[in-house]
Structures are given as C-alpha cells and as structure tokens.
Design a protein around this motif. Sequence first.
Motif, PDB file in Angstrom:
ATOM      1  N   ILE A   1     -10.900  52.951 -32.613  1.00 35.52           N
ATOM      2  CA  ILE A   1      -9.878  52.699 -31.592  1.00 35.52           C
ATOM      3  C   ILE A   1     -10.295  51.521 -30.725  1.00 35.52           C
ATOM      4  O   ILE A   1      -9.470  50.674 -30.338  1.00 35.52           O
ATOM      5  N   ALA A   2     -11.585  51.426 -30.399  1.00 36.76           N
ATOM      6  CA  ALA A   2     -12.064  50.295 -29.601  1.00 36.76           C
ATOM      7  C   ALA A   2     -11.821  48.983 -30.316  1.00 36.76           C
ATOM      8  O   ALA A   2     -11.460  47.957 -29.679  1.00 36.76           O
ATOM      9  N   ALA A   3     -11.959  48.965 -31.655  1.00 42.13           N
ATOM     10  CA  ALA A   3     -11.739  47.729 -32.397  1.00 42.13           C
ATOM     11  C   ALA A   3     -10.280  47.282 -32.286  1.00 42.13           C
ATOM     12  O   ALA A   3      -9.982  46.082 -32.096  1.00 42.13           O
ATOM     13  N   VAL A   4      -9.333  48.247 -32.365  1.00 42.95           N
ATOM     14  CA  VAL A   4      -7.923  47.910 -32.277  1.00 42.95           C
ATOM     15  C   VAL A   4      -7.566  47.499 -30.849  1.00 42.95           C
ATOM     16  O   VAL A   4      -6.831  46.498 -30.621  1.00 42.95           O
ATOM     17  N   VAL A   5      -8.085  48.236 -29.854  1.00 42.16           N
ATOM     18  CA  VAL A   5      -7.777  47.917 -28.461  1.00 42.16           C
ATOM     19  C   VAL A   5      -8.291  46.536 -28.095  1.00 42.16           C
ATOM     20  O   VAL A   5      -7.598  45.761 -27.384  1.00 42.16           O
ATOM     21  N   LEU A   6      -9.472  46.186 -28.573  1.00 44.17           N
ATOM     22  CA  LEU A   6     -10.008  44.859 -28.254  1.00 44.17           C
ATOM     23  C   LEU A   6      -9.147  43.756 -28.860  1.00 44.17           C
ATOM     24  O   LEU A   6      -8.959  42.696 -28.245  1.00 44.17           O
ATOM     25  N   VAL A   7      -8.645  43.981 -30.080  1.00 43.15           N
ATOM     26  CA  VAL A   7      -7.770  42.964 -30.683  1.00 43.15           C
ATOM     27  C   VAL A   7      -6.443  42.870 -29.914  1.00 43.15           C
ATOM     28  O   VAL A   7      -5.831  41.787 -29.775  1.00 43.15           O
TER      29      VAL A   7
ATOM     30  N   THR B   1      -5.684  39.975 -38.635  1.00 42.48           N
ATOM     31  CA  THR B   1      -4.899  39.393 -39.726  1.00 42.48           C
ATOM     32  C   THR B   1      -3.479  39.943 -39.733  1.00 42.48           C
ATOM     33  O   THR B   1      -2.482  39.192 -39.855  1.00 42.48           O
ATOM     34  N   VAL B   2      -3.358  41.251 -39.630  1.00 44.01           N
ATOM     35  CA  VAL B   2      -2.031  41.867 -39.612  1.00 44.01           C
ATOM     36  C   VAL B   2      -1.213  41.360 -38.427  1.00 44.01           C
ATOM     37  O   VAL B   2      -0.018  41.071 -38.542  1.00 44.01           O
ATOM     38  N   HIS B   3      -1.898  41.222 -37.267  1.00 41.80           N
ATOM     39  CA  HIS B   3      -1.211  40.724 -36.082  1.00 41.80           C
ATOM     40  C   HIS B   3      -0.596  39.359 -36.341  1.00 41.80           C
ATOM     41  O   HIS B   3       0.582  39.088 -36.019  1.00 41.80           O
ATOM     42  N   HIS B   4      -1.396  38.485 -36.956  1.00 41.82           N
ATOM     43  CA  HIS B   4      -0.918  37.142 -37.181  1.00 41.82           C
ATOM     44  C   HIS B   4       0.237  37.136 -38.189  1.00 41.82           C
ATOM     45  O   HIS B   4       1.251  36.431 -38.003  1.00 41.82           O
ATOM     46  N   LEU B   5       0.119  37.886 -39.257  1.00 33.93           N
ATOM     47  CA  LEU B   5       1.155  37.889 -40.282  1.00 33.93           C
ATOM     48  C   LEU B   5       2.454  38.504 -39.761  1.00 33.93           C
ATOM     49  O   LEU B   5       3.553  37.976 -39.972  1.00 33.93           O
ATOM     50  N   VAL B   6       2.352  39.653 -39.093  1.00 29.88           N
ATOM     51  CA  VAL B   6       3.557  40.331 -38.612  1.00 29.88           C
ATOM     52  C   VAL B   6       4.270  39.483 -37.576  1.00 29.88           C
ATOM     53  O   VAL B   6       5.493  39.229 -37.662  1.00 29.88           O
ATOM     54  N   LEU B   7       3.490  39.021 -36.592  1.00 31.54           N
ATOM     55  CA  LEU B   7       4.134  38.263 -35.528  1.00 31.54           C
ATOM     56  C   LEU B   7       4.634  36.900 -36.032  1.00 31.54           C
ATOM     57  O   LEU B   7       5.565  36.322 -35.449  1.00 31.54           O
ATOM     58  N   PHE B   8       4.022  36.392 -37.087  1.00 33.08           N
ATOM     59  CA  PHE B   8       4.486  35.101 -37.629  1.00 33.08           C
ATOM     60  C   PHE B   8       5.922  35.234 -38.122  1.00 33.08           C
ATOM     61  O   PHE B   8       6.728  34.313 -37.973  1.00 33.08           O
ATOM     62  N   TYR B   9       6.259  36.374 -38.704  1.00 34.40           N
ATOM     63  CA  TYR B   9       7.607  36.565 -39.211  1.00 34.40           C
ATOM     64  C   TYR B   9       8.532  37.196 -38.174  1.00 34.40           C
ATOM     65  O   TYR B   9       9.735  36.965 -38.190  1.00 34.40           O
ATOM     66  N   VAL B  10       7.989  38.030 -37.258  1.00 34.00           N
ATOM     67  CA  VAL B  10       8.850  38.703 -36.281  1.00 34.00           C
ATOM     68  C   VAL B  10       8.991  37.856 -35.027  1.00 34.00           C
ATOM     69  O   VAL B  10      10.118  37.590 -34.563  1.00 34.00           O
ATOM     70  N   LEU B  11       7.883  37.434 -34.454  1.00 34.83           N
ATOM     71  CA  LEU B  11       7.901  36.606 -33.241  1.00 34.83           C
ATOM     72  C   LEU B  11       6.997  35.399 -33.469  1.00 34.83           C
ATOM     73  O   LEU B  11       5.848  35.352 -33.011  1.00 34.83           O
ATOM     74  N   PRO B  12       7.474  34.426 -34.163  1.00 39.11           N
ATOM     75  CA  PRO B  12       6.597  33.277 -34.459  1.00 39.11           C
ATOM     76  C   PRO B  12       6.061  32.598 -33.216  1.00 39.11           C
ATOM     77  O   PRO B  12       4.929  32.129 -33.172  1.00 39.11           O
ATOM     78  N   GLY B  13       6.865  32.618 -32.188  1.00 39.84           N
ATOM     79  CA  GLY B  13       6.415  31.956 -30.964  1.00 39.84           C
ATOM     80  C   GLY B  13       5.266  32.675 -30.295  1.00 39.84           C
ATOM     81  O   GLY B  13       4.574  32.095 -29.453  1.00 39.84           O
ATOM     82  N   ALA B  14       5.107  33.941 -30.687  1.00 37.12           N
ATOM     83  CA  ALA B  14       4.008  34.697 -30.065  1.00 37.12           C
ATOM     84  C   ALA B  14       2.684  34.381 -30.727  1.00 37.12           C
ATOM     85  O   ALA B  14       1.634  34.803 -30.243  1.00 37.12           O
ATOM     86  N   VAL B  15       2.733  33.611 -31.850  1.00 34.36           N
ATOM     87  CA  VAL B  15       1.496  33.273 -32.556  1.00 34.36           C
ATOM     88  C   VAL B  15       1.153  31.805 -32.349  1.00 34.36           C
ATOM     89  O   VAL B  15       0.059  31.446 -31.898  1.00 34.36           O
ATOM     90  N   PHE B  16       2.106  30.943 -32.689  1.00 34.06           N
ATOM     91  CA  PHE B  16       1.892  29.510 -32.523  1.00 34.06           C
ATOM     92  C   PHE B  16       2.990  28.953 -31.623  1.00 34.06           C
ATOM     93  O   PHE B  16       4.183  29.266 -31.803  1.00 34.06           O
ATOM     94  N   SER B  17       2.600  28.136 -30.731  1.00 38.26           N
ATOM     95  CA  SER B  17       3.594  27.574 -29.813  1.00 38.26           C
ATOM     96  C   SER B  17       4.507  26.592 -30.547  1.00 38.26           C
ATOM     97  O   SER B  17       5.670  26.444 -30.220  1.00 38.26           O
ATOM     98  N   SER B  18       4.013  25.884 -31.597  1.00 39.35           N
ATOM     99  CA  SER B  18       4.807  24.941 -32.388  1.00 39.35           C
ATOM    100  C   SER B  18       4.107  24.694 -33.711  1.00 39.35           C
ATOM    101  O   SER B  18       2.899  24.945 -33.844  1.00 39.35           O
TER     102      SER B  18
END
Length: 939
Positions: free
Chosen positions: A69-75, A122-139
């Motif tokens: 749980i600490a590993a997920v919370v830190l990410v 990794t999952v964070h980057h992939l999911v947000l890239f398709y769901v909220l791209p702006g939340a991963v890369f500004s441009s």
Amino acid sequence: MNVELNALRARYGRMLVTLLWAHVPVIGLAARWVGGMSPLVAMTAAAVLAAIYQLTWHWKRTAPVTRNIAAVVLVAEPALFLLVFEGHAWQMDMHMYFYAVLALSLAWFDRAALMISAAAITVHHLVLFYVLPGAVFSSDGDLGRVLLHGAIVAFQTIVLIWVSDKVVQSFDRIGRMSDEIVAKSAALEERTREAEEANRTKSMFLANMSHEIRTPINAILGFCHLVQRTPLEPRQREHVSRISTAGGVLLRLINDLLDFSKNEAGALTLESWPFDLRSALSCQVQLVAETMAARNLTLRQDLSPDLPEVVVGDELRLNQVLLNLLSNATKFSRDGEIVLSARLAERDGDTARIEVSLRDCGIGITPDQMARLFTPFTQADSSTTRRFGGTGLGLAICRQIVEQMDGWIRADSTPDQGSTFTFSVRLAVGDAALADSALPCTAIRALRILITDDSPIALKMLEEAFARWQMRVTVAASGRAALDMISAADQRGSGYDLLILDWKMPDMDGLQTLRALRGMGLRRVPAAMVMTAHGVDAVMHEAAGERIDLFLAKPINARSLMDALRQLPGLAERHLAASAVDMPVTEAPPQVLAGRHVLLVEDNPINREIAMALLADAGLQVDCAENGLIACQMIEAGTVDYGAVLMDMQMPEMDGLTATRRIRRTHSPQDLPIIALTAHAYDSERQACLEAGMCDHLTKPVDPVQLVTVLARHIRPARVAPLPPVAPAPIAADGALPDMLPPFDIPAALMRVNGKRALLRRLILSFAQGNRDAVVQIRRLVAEGRTEDAHRAAHTLKGVAASLELPDVATLAGRIEAALAQPDGQALDPMLDALDAALWPAIAAADSLSQPAAPTAPPQAQAPADPALLGQLRSQLHDQVRRRSMAARGAFDALAEALQLDPASRGDHPLRQALLRLDYAAADALLDTIPTDHRQPRS
C-alpha cells in the motif's frame, strides 16, 4: 526474520507517516499558487492518501500489505502533483518526483514493493495518456514518450531490486554471523563458568587435602616437639630430629602445591619482619649439609661485608627460594665445590637490593632446556625427571616469590660444567640495634672457649661466628696443642669453660684428646663439644663410655652453634630448665599468661593432647571441649573466667565458625578473644575466621613459640587475680636438704639446678623411686635379648646419675652402656654387681630424706584428713573433670595426698589413668570410687 532488517523497516515506516502528512499542506500551497485546482480538494486528496497509509501502518506495521500500500500511495503523491500543475510550465518537472518515490520505496528492501511501485507508475502513465493526456504531458505527448518513461522506470526498478536483494543478503549474512557470535558467546560463557567451577573445585580439593594431610603432620611434628623436651640419649634425639625434619619436608611439599595455587590466583601475600640475612643463609645450608657430605660436596660462602646486619621482609619465603636453589645444586652435583655468595647490589635510602648467587659443579643445562627452566611442572628433560625426581614446581615458585619481592632470577649454565643461579630482591634495611637481640646472653659471652680443628677454614668460620657475637675465642690446630693450652690455663687458674674439637684430626683425634684430658688431673675440666662431618652415629659409637656433653654435625652455622651453647649443662643456666637433663631450651612464658584459664576446643584427641601440653608449659590452666556445641555450653554457663578460646574449625556437632558466631552474640572480641586453630593455610580461610568474629588465626602444625606469642597478645586480663598453676605441694621445713649427703655431691649438684634445694631434693627422691630396681631391670632385659632397651636404660641411668653428681654410678652405667653397644658383648655380671653395690648407698641416702627427723617423743599416728577438706577437694576435682580441665590431674594428686594414698596406689588408680588419657567421661564415672574418709580403697 532478520531482526536488524525489520528494525530498519520499522523506522522507515514511521518516517513515512510523517512524510505523507507533510505532503498535505505542501500540495495545498502548490494548488493555491498554480490556481488550476482548489487547494481544499488537493489537500483532501493528499490527506486521504496519508490516512490510508497511517491506518494500514497502525494495524499491520511492517507487514507486506503495508509495504505494498505504501508503494501505491507514494506513486499517488507525484500523480496528484501532476494534476495540480496541469498546464503549468513545471508540469514536466513533476515527473522527476516519480523516480524519487520509486527510489524511496527501496527503504522497504522488498522487491515486491518496488515492482508494485514501478507498475503503478507505468499504469498511471498509460491510463492517463489515453484518459487525461494533459495530466501526463503538458504538450507533445505521445505513446513513444510514455514507453520511454516506462523503460526508464523499468531500468531504475531493476537496479533498485538488485540493490535491495544485495542489502537483504547482507542483512541475512550479518544475522547469521550475529547468531553464530551469540551462540559462541553463550558457549564461551558456559566454558568460563565450567572453568571457574573447576577452579573452585580445585581450590576446595587443595583445601581439603591440605586439612587431611596437615592433621597427621601436626601429630608427627607436635609429638616430636614434646618428645624432644624429655630426657633422651643422643641417638634417640637424632632419630626424633630426623622424623621431625622429614615431617617438615613433607609440610614444605604441601606448601609448594598451595603456594603455586595461591600464586596462580595472585593471592600469595608476603610478610614483613626483621631478620638476620647471614643467619638465614647459614640456616638453609645446614638443612642440606648431610646430603652434601654424602655426595662429597663442600660449600664455600662468600658474603660481602657490606651486607646489612638486619633486613625487613619475608624470611620464610626468602628461605624457601634459598633452600630450593641449594637443594637443586646439591641434587645435580657430585664431588666438587658449591659456592654461595651474597652482595649488596644497591642501597637506596631505607631499602637495599640484595643479589644472591649459587654456583654448582653439576650436570649443567642446555640452551633448549634453559628456555623452559622456570615453567611449572617441567624439568630439564624427561630423563632428569626419572633420574633426579621432583615436582617441577620449585623454580617456578622461586620466580614468583622473587618477582613479588621486586626482583628477578636468572640462570647461566654450560652443559657438564655446572650452573649459576642468581636472584635479586629488594628488602627494607632494619634497625641495626635489633642485631643485639640475636647475641648470646651475658653468661654465654663470658665463657672461655677453646676450639680445636686441623682445618684452617673451619677454624676461621667458627672464629667469625663468635666474633659476630662479640666473643673472643682461642684456637688450636691439633689435639696436642689444645692439651698444652688447657694445662697452661689451668695452672694459671683461668681454665677453659668449653672445649670444642673436631673428631677426625691427624696425630691425635678428638676422642683421644678427651681421654688424655680426663687423666690430666685438672682443677677445672671444661665441658666438651665434639664436631664431626662423618655422621653423629659413628662418633657416638666410638665414644661410648666417654663423657661428652654434645655432638654437632658439620657444617655448623650460627644458629646451630647457638642452640648447642644453650643446651650445654651448667654453662648458661638462664637458658636451661633446671630440672631437665639434655632438654632443649624454652624461654620463660610471659607473665600475663601465668595462671589464666583458656578453653581449648578440639575434637582430635592427638591434637588436643599436644595443645594441652604446650599450654600447660606456658603456665596456663586449660579446659577442653570436644566440639563447638560443648564449648558454647561451657562459656554460656559462665562458671569460669576464660581469658581466651582456642577454636578448631572442622568438628562434629558444631564447627568452629558456627560456634564463634554463637559466642559473639553474648561476648565481644574484647571480652573473650577467640583464636582459630586450623589446618587450612588459605587466606580465604583466615578471612572467614576474622569475619566470624575471631581475633587471630594459627595454622597447624602450631609452632609452640607462635602459640604463646599470639596468646600473650590477645588474652584478656583477668577480672580477678588469676589462680596460680597447679603445682606440687611445697616441701615442709623438716624435709630440707642437708648440706652433705654422701654419695651425692650436694654442692656440685646444687650448681646444676641453680641452687634450688627443694628442686634437688625432689630429684633425688625421684631418682631413688625410679632406679630402685634399675640393675634388676637391666639384667631382665639382657636375659630376654632386648639389648637395645637395656642399652637405653643404662644410658638413662648414666645421665641422671651424672646430673645428680653420682660419679661412681655414672661411670659404671657408662661402662655397661658401652659393653652393650659392642656386637660381641662383654661379661656384664661383674659390672652389674659393681653397679648394684654403688647404687644402693645412693638409694639409702635418698630414702633418708623421706624419713622424719629423730623424734623426741614416740611418734603418733597421722590424724585422718578433715572430712570438710575431703569434700572440698572432691568437689574441686569434680568441677575440673566436668570442665575437662587438665588441672584435674593436680587436683587428684591433692585429694590422694589428703586420703594418704601411698605412691603405688596413687599411680595405679583408675581415675588417675583416665585423667592421663584425657578420658574425662570415664573419670567422671570413676569419681564415685574415691572414698569419703581417709582409708585407702579395698582392692
């Protein structure tokens, strides 16, 4: 689980709680600054993350679920920052925080937590890239950049997993090492405990063996001391002396074992007393004199004249070193010379460094043997052990003792050419005035002495010994020269008092010189002392029938010479007991002891008898108890004012320590001193005695002089005037000794007893009583083939007759003694008839002393004893028997005198025999046999 690793995880887990809650205000401030997200929403999200971890930590601590749980919370924390900084120029910089929290997860040292953390990124980057791209890369965000970030995260994760595994392995290895260290430490503690237990067992074994062995040694040395205080013929005295010497050797061997044990433990303490260093050296030489003579060895002493007269230190331990080196030099040498030298190496104020060297002509020591020379329980080699014997402890103990005296010891040797042992010790310099106490008394220093010896070296050594005593002596190099000098001195009226002469001399030996001296018709015949290096037995056999006062074995040291001077009859009366013949010297006991009561607590009958005899000699009245319980009862009864208690340690019923503690409940050390008598020589035993309440500690075998000294130091003064020691009744006026009593030479006999007329009268009466049937006894012993007993009886008669100035009886008894010493024998009947004829006039003269003066009126029958007196004497005897007092013997004599018992009945009385055996229980039972009137009991 590794304890150290788990402790590290626990510290990290606690720190993580603080870190996550610290993110809450930071994210709120960041949201307010950027303005893209409500600060309240941002802080609420951060608080939820922190709360999830804290609850998990509270319930599970460092369990795997907490780590995961600490590993997920830190990410989730950097992901939240990305949302807060969405559209801001710093949004891309927040990606660095993912790598930071991934590295932070390493502190769990758990590969599962690292992999979960990497997967979450990794999952964070992939999911947000398709769901909220702006939340991963500004441009300019695309799948390639997401995969690049994933590859970087994967590489970092692999590195971190490798580091984590290595750390975990190190912790496991350290844990195993720690477990091994703990196990070995426990094993070492167990071995240490076993070693300490073994050491205690060894100490107890040595203590018990010391006690068991010292008890019979105490009997041997004690009875030897008592026998030497009785009249003995020279051969008997030499045998007893050898027994005493052998007992002393055995005692020294036991002391060696105990000393080594004490030295190992660092518990050996040194005493400090003033002593004469030269005398100490000479005394140790005397102990090996016979062995040296048997091995054809001569000794040369080279003592520096600047040695201090008196030094202060432990004389006993120094003598132990000297004797060991002398014994080794004698044991390993033959047919040659041993040189003992001593010099003052250094003088620093009140201390002096003394260097002593001993050179022998023995087998020598090789360099290899020299390396282990001072190692305990080893000798030069195994063949030496078989050939020469020994324990291998001597030199090791010598080194320990010398080093304790701030000194050193070394050996120099060449094989087959001898060895030189040298040791150095530092001793305090004593008061030179103390040397005066070692000088002979005025009576001895006033003697005119002539020394005769054909050896110039021997004459020089004797001259130097007398010179140190401030005595001038005359020397003669031959028997004939001595006779001429004695004759000339006698004609001048200044004859010699003592002639000291060697036995084996050329032209005229010592015995021939004495025979010629007896026929010179001198007005004053000097006493004779014969020296010999060929064995006392041989010269005594050849001198049978000759009147020789003392024999001395060479080499002669100052102490043996002094003792001999004190033992010569009539030369130094203040050093001799007037009633003894051929008895060793004993100093008068201190007046503080006279008549005082002491209680002796001892369960061993032999030790009890020895101690009672020594205490009685010191003028003490002695009561005895067989164990501590009886002693406590006697003291609690309070019927006797005891000045001191002598307490044995190991006794049945109640031991000495327990008895002392019980006595101390009612009697303080000042009120009743208690002195320990024990066979234990350990300092711990002495300390136990003192802690129990004893005042001092004496080790068996008890030295008589030390016993009297310690008693005089501690005995409590009497509350009332002490009773005088029990003594024979004074002689009545009508029993006075006449001035003339042929064949006794009364004037000459009085000189032998210091003019004590009453004492001489008792001796004459005792002579008659003991020798009335002497001739009959000698005839019977000869007839029974008991020649040695007959020889002893004749010798005893000769000595006693000479002391009482019966020259004819002494001469005839001496001839019979000489005849009995011959293997072929001589006709004894004529000599015995002549002895009988010479003896009876002396018996008749002695009997006349016991007869009352011629009465002027018819004699009246002796009035019976007063019944009141009889009752008083009987009550006194009963009380002394009950108290186990040795004074009961004297009380019985007084009661027997009142009952008018004749000497035979008195001597054979069962009660008297029980008292002599110290059997107080039997004596108490036999008290009823004592009649209540003056009539003697019927048989």
